[in-house]
Scaffold this active site. Sequence first.
Site, mmCIF file in Angstrom:
data_model
loop_
_atom_site.group_PDB
_atom_site.id
_atom_site.type_symbol
_atom_site.label_atom_id
_atom_site.label_comp_id
_atom_site.label_asym_id
_atom_site.label_seq_id
_atom_site.Cartn_x
_atom_site.Cartn_y
_atom_site.Cartn_z
ATOM 1 N N GLY A 1 0.792 -1.232 0.000
ATOM 2 C CA GLY A 1 0.000 0.000 0.000
ATOM 3 C C GLY A 1 0.823 1.280 0.000
ATOM 4 O O GLY A 1 0.365 2.301 0.508
ATOM 5 N N MET B 1 -4.406 -7.315 -6.305
ATOM 6 C CA MET B 1 -3.948 -8.431 -7.123
ATOM 7 C C MET B 1 -5.078 -9.377 -7.544
ATOM 8 O O MET B 1 -4.930 -10.596 -7.467
ATOM 9 C CB MET B 1 -2.847 -9.215 -6.386
ATOM 10 C CG MET B 1 -1.653 -8.364 -5.985
ATOM 11 S SD MET B 1 -0.918 -7.457 -7.380
ATOM 12 C CE MET B 1 -0.024 -8.809 -8.140
ATOM 13 N N ARG B 2 -6.196 -8.832 -7.959
ATOM 14 C CA ARG B 2 -7.282 -9.657 -8.481
ATOM 15 C C ARG B 2 -7.708 -9.109 -9.839
ATOM 16 O O ARG B 2 -7.739 -7.888 -10.026
ATOM 17 C CB ARG B 2 -8.522 -9.636 -7.565
ATOM 18 C CG ARG B 2 -8.293 -10.043 -6.151
ATOM 19 C CD ARG B 2 -7.812 -11.466 -5.997
ATOM 20 N NE ARG B 2 -8.727 -12.457 -6.560
ATOM 21 C CZ ARG B 2 -8.389 -13.730 -6.761
ATOM 22 N NH1 ARG B 2 -7.173 -14.157 -6.476
ATOM 23 N NH2 ARG B 2 -9.259 -14.580 -7.261
ATOM 24 N N HIS C 1 0.200 0.688 -13.013
ATOM 25 C CA HIS C 1 0.972 -0.468 -13.478
ATOM 26 C C HIS C 1 2.449 -0.083 -13.594
ATOM 27 O O HIS C 1 2.757 0.987 -14.135
ATOM 28 C CB HIS C 1 0.437 -0.934 -14.840
ATOM 29 C CG HIS C 1 1.167 -2.120 -15.350
ATOM 30 N ND1 HIS C 1 0.969 -3.383 -14.833
ATOM 31 C CD2 HIS C 1 2.137 -2.251 -16.287
ATOM 32 C CE1 HIS C 1 1.784 -4.236 -15.438
ATOM 33 N NE2 HIS C 1 2.497 -3.577 -16.332
HETATM 34 C C1 GRF Z 1 2.987 -1.233 -7.612
HETATM 35 O O1 GRF Z 1 4.193 -1.441 -8.284
HETATM 36 C C2 GRF Z 1 1.859 -1.109 -8.597
HETATM 37 O O2 GRF Z 1 2.250 -0.530 -9.806
HETATM 38 C C3 GRF Z 1 1.470 -2.536 -8.825
HETATM 39 O O3 GRF Z 1 1.611 -3.150 -7.579
HETATM 40 C C4 GRF Z 1 2.559 -2.437 -6.787
HETATM 41 C C5 GRF Z 1 1.866 -2.034 -5.534
HETATM 42 O O4 GRF Z 1 2.731 -1.446 -4.600
HETATM 43 N N1 GRF Z 1 0.139 -2.603 -9.405
HETATM 44 P P1 GRF Z 1 2.145 -0.784 -3.281
HETATM 45 O O5 GRF Z 1 1.260 -1.826 -2.613
HETATM 46 O O6 GRF Z 1 1.361 0.437 -3.673
HETATM 47 O O7 GRF Z 1 3.337 -0.458 -2.451
#
Ligand code: GRF
Length: 218
Positions: A15, A93-94, A112
Amino acid sequence: MSDRPVIAVLVSGSGSNLQAIIDASERGEIPGRVGLVLSNKADAYGLARAGKHGIPTAVVDHKEFHSREAFDAKLVEVIRASGAVLVCLAGFMRVVTPVFLRAFPHRILNIHPALLPSFPGTHGPAQALRYGVRFSGCTVHFLDEGVDTGPIVVQAVVPVHEDDTEETLAARILKEEHRIYPMAIRLFLEGRLTVQGRKVTTKGAGKIPDFSRRNPDA
Ligand code: GRF
């Protein structure tokens, strides 16, 4: 403060992007506030970050649902109850289904860690390293029905160094993520984004000066 439009942020892990959004909101840099942090994982550190700022949290565990659609329907219910006008996926992550997408048309952003359309899916920095690109970066885009294919709102570029590891490149990209995600949210909440097909136009955007960047610099 509390009548500012509500943003719902969905996380599965650390996060750090959520933190950047909260910080930008608390500094008054975005005209909205995070009113819900939702996770599919009870141990996501993002939930603790939200707690430290007094932000309501919810956990909806995907493993408790018999289908992706049923899981998404629950997400929609919880987000609607928060009154959110914007949904931000930040390391969520879904893969979501049309049940989720159609509930919030053109109101879901994702970040991303690559310059889309290069290196979609998981492990953007590792893919960039393996391919041997000289620049990579990050992308904030509207969510659509594909994986990392939606209309692009903001991108930032970072160089790939010849001695980079996945970790060093990911860290360099993450720094830029923390800048462009709040920026994209601000543009959205200011009503400055228009989506037509694949293209997003930004009202009142200054013109980026022409530049020439080479890598390596030898
Ligand atoms: C980031 O690299 C984002 O681009 C990807 O997942 C990671 C999340 O990082 N979708 P965080 O949980 O915000 O530290």
